[in-house]
Motif scaffolding. Structure first.
Motif, PDB file in Angstrom:
ATOM      1  N   LEU A  24       0.783  -1.157  -0.117  1.00 17.85           N
ATOM      2  CA  LEU A  24       0.116  -0.072  -0.036  1.00 17.85           C
ATOM      3  C   LEU A  24       0.777   1.288   0.184  1.00 17.85           C
ATOM      4  N   ALA A  25       1.906   1.197   0.636  1.00 12.10           N
ATOM      5  CA  ALA A  25       2.815   2.558   0.772  1.00 12.10           C
ATOM      6  C   ALA A  25       3.592   2.656  -0.708  1.00 12.10           C
ATOM      7  N   GLY A  26       3.905   1.442  -1.296  1.00 12.24           N
ATOM      8  CA  GLY A  26       4.321   1.725  -2.583  1.00 12.24           C
ATOM      9  C   GLY A  26       3.426   2.013  -3.803  1.00 12.24           C
ATOM     10  N   LEU A  27       2.026   1.687  -3.388  1.00 13.87           N
ATOM     11  CA  LEU A  27       1.138   2.238  -4.417  1.00 13.87           C
ATOM     12  C   LEU A  27       0.705   3.503  -4.222  1.00 13.87           C
ATOM     13  N   ALA A  28       1.045   3.975  -2.986  1.00 13.36           N
ATOM     14  CA  ALA A  28       0.707   5.536  -2.695  1.00 13.36           C
ATOM     15  C   ALA A  28       1.820   6.632  -2.868  1.00 13.36           C
ATOM     16  N   ARG A  29       2.899   5.880  -3.042  1.00 14.91           N
ATOM     17  CA  ARG A  29       4.260   6.768  -3.447  1.00 14.91           C
ATOM     18  C   ARG A  29       4.869   6.946  -2.148  1.00 14.91           C
ATOM     19  N   SER A  41      12.202  -0.618  -5.698  1.00 15.02           N
ATOM     20  CA  SER A  41      13.507  -0.827  -5.906  1.00 15.02           C
ATOM     21  C   SER A  41      13.848  -1.258  -7.563  1.00 15.02           C
ATOM     22  N   HIS A  42      12.587  -1.645  -7.920  1.00  8.40           N
ATOM     23  CA  HIS A  42      12.422  -2.161  -9.327  1.00  8.40           C
ATOM     24  C   HIS A  42      11.111  -1.895  -9.659  1.00  8.40           C
ATOM     25  N   GLY A  43      10.914  -1.685 -11.134  1.00  9.82           N
ATOM     26  CA  GLY A  43       9.504  -1.644 -11.606  1.00  9.82           C
ATOM     27  C   GLY A  43       8.910  -0.403 -11.542  1.00  9.82           C
ATOM     28  N   ALA A  44       7.495  -0.407 -11.563  1.00 16.82           N
ATOM     29  CA  ALA A  44       6.808   1.047 -11.596  1.00 16.82           C
ATOM     30  C   ALA A  44       5.090   0.758 -10.970  1.00 16.82           C
ATOM     31  N   GLN A  98       5.944   7.792 -10.038  1.00 16.70           N
ATOM     32  CA  GLN A  98       7.206   8.428  -9.454  1.00 16.70           C
ATOM     33  C   GLN A  98       7.482   9.781 -10.334  1.00 16.70           C
ATOM     34  N   GLN A  99       7.051   9.766 -11.640  1.00 12.81           N
ATOM     35  CA  GLN A  99       7.233  10.844 -12.517  1.00 12.81           C
ATOM     36  C   GLN A  99       6.089  11.960 -12.237  1.00 12.81           C
ATOM     37  N   ARG A 118      -4.402  14.872  -6.424  1.00  8.43           N
ATOM     38  CA  ARG A 118      -5.648  15.001  -6.926  1.00  8.43           C
ATOM     39  C   ARG A 118      -6.261  13.546  -7.308  1.00  8.43           C
ATOM     40  N   ARG A 119      -5.381  12.895  -7.640  1.00  7.30           N
ATOM     41  CA  ARG A 119      -5.819  11.409  -8.290  1.00  7.30           C
ATOM     42  C   ARG A 119      -5.777  10.288  -7.591  1.00  7.30           C
ATOM     43  N   LEU A 120      -4.949  10.295  -6.364  1.00  2.91           N
ATOM     44  CA  LEU A 120      -4.902   8.979  -5.454  1.00  2.91           C
ATOM     45  C   LEU A 120      -4.641   9.564  -4.164  1.00  2.91           C
ATOM     46  N   ALA A 121      -5.114   8.730  -2.982  1.00  5.51           N
ATOM     47  CA  ALA A 121      -5.152   9.093  -1.561  1.00  5.51           C
ATOM     48  C   ALA A 121      -4.986   7.604  -0.726  1.00  5.51           C
ATOM     49  N   LEU A 122      -4.665   7.657   0.129  1.00  4.61           N
ATOM     50  CA  LEU A 122      -4.473   6.700   0.904  1.00  4.61           C
ATOM     51  C   LEU A 122      -4.932   6.744   2.553  1.00  4.61           C
ATOM     52  N   LEU A 123      -5.765   6.073   3.069  1.00  3.21           N
ATOM     53  CA  LEU A 123      -6.221   6.235   4.413  1.00  3.21           C
ATOM     54  C   LEU A 123      -5.486   5.381   5.126  1.00  3.21           C
ATOM     55  N   PRO A 124      -4.598   5.590   6.192  1.00  2.00           N
ATOM     56  CA  PRO A 124      -4.025   4.488   6.813  1.00  2.00           C
ATOM     57  C   PRO A 124      -4.901   3.788   7.839  1.00  2.00           C
ATOM     58  N   GLN A 125      -4.628   2.531   8.262  1.00  2.00           N
ATOM     59  CA  GLN A 125      -5.341   1.760   9.171  1.00  2.00           C
ATOM     60  C   GLN A 125      -5.717   2.611  10.403  1.00  2.00           C
TER      61      GLN A 125
END
Length: 122
Positions: free
Chosen positions: A48-53, A58-61, A70-71, A79-86
């Motif tokens: 989830l942390a990787g999906l939310a930047r 370490s590899h891939g995207a 990342q770009q 504006r397009r992505l959010a994460l609500l932590p547990q």
């Protein structure tokens, strides 16, 4: 509400020399609820942390509508992505509506302040 396609391409995430997720290919269905299930320590929170930047691969995207997150500029990603932590926490005395208003900040600009559309979204 706009729905966006989220996918990974050969995603690897880890901490130092320890790889937690190795070359994951994942495509989350647009407009659907997706559950990530597994035992403690298997990498759910890391994913989830990787999906939310919040954690760089370490590899891939991680791809959002085909673009590597990342770009993307931070404001555009917000504006397009959010994460609500547990275990989300908010300052004491803050109402849910006030907290949701903070989520509208990436949609504001130097010349565009709070609008009727923002109020409707909240």
């Amino acid at each position: 509400m706009t729905r966006h396609e989220l996918a990974t391409r050969d995603l690897s995430l880890g901490y130092g020399r320890i790889t937690i997720i190795d070359e994951l290919a994942l495509s989350l269905p647009t407009g659907q609820v997706t559950a990530i299930v597994g035992p403690n320590g298997c990498g759910k929170s890391t994913l989830l942390a990787g999906l939310a930047r919040l954690h760089a691969p370490s590899h891939g995207a991680v791809l959002l509508d085909g673009q590597d997150i990342q770009q993307l500029p931070a404001r555009e990603l917000a504006r397009r992505l959010a994460l609500l932590p547990q275990e989300a926490s908010a300052p004491e005395g803050l109402t849910v509506a006030e907290l949701v208003r903070f989520g509208r900040q990436p949609h504001q600009g130097w010349l565009r302040q709070w609008s009727a559309e923002d109020q409707q979204v909240v």
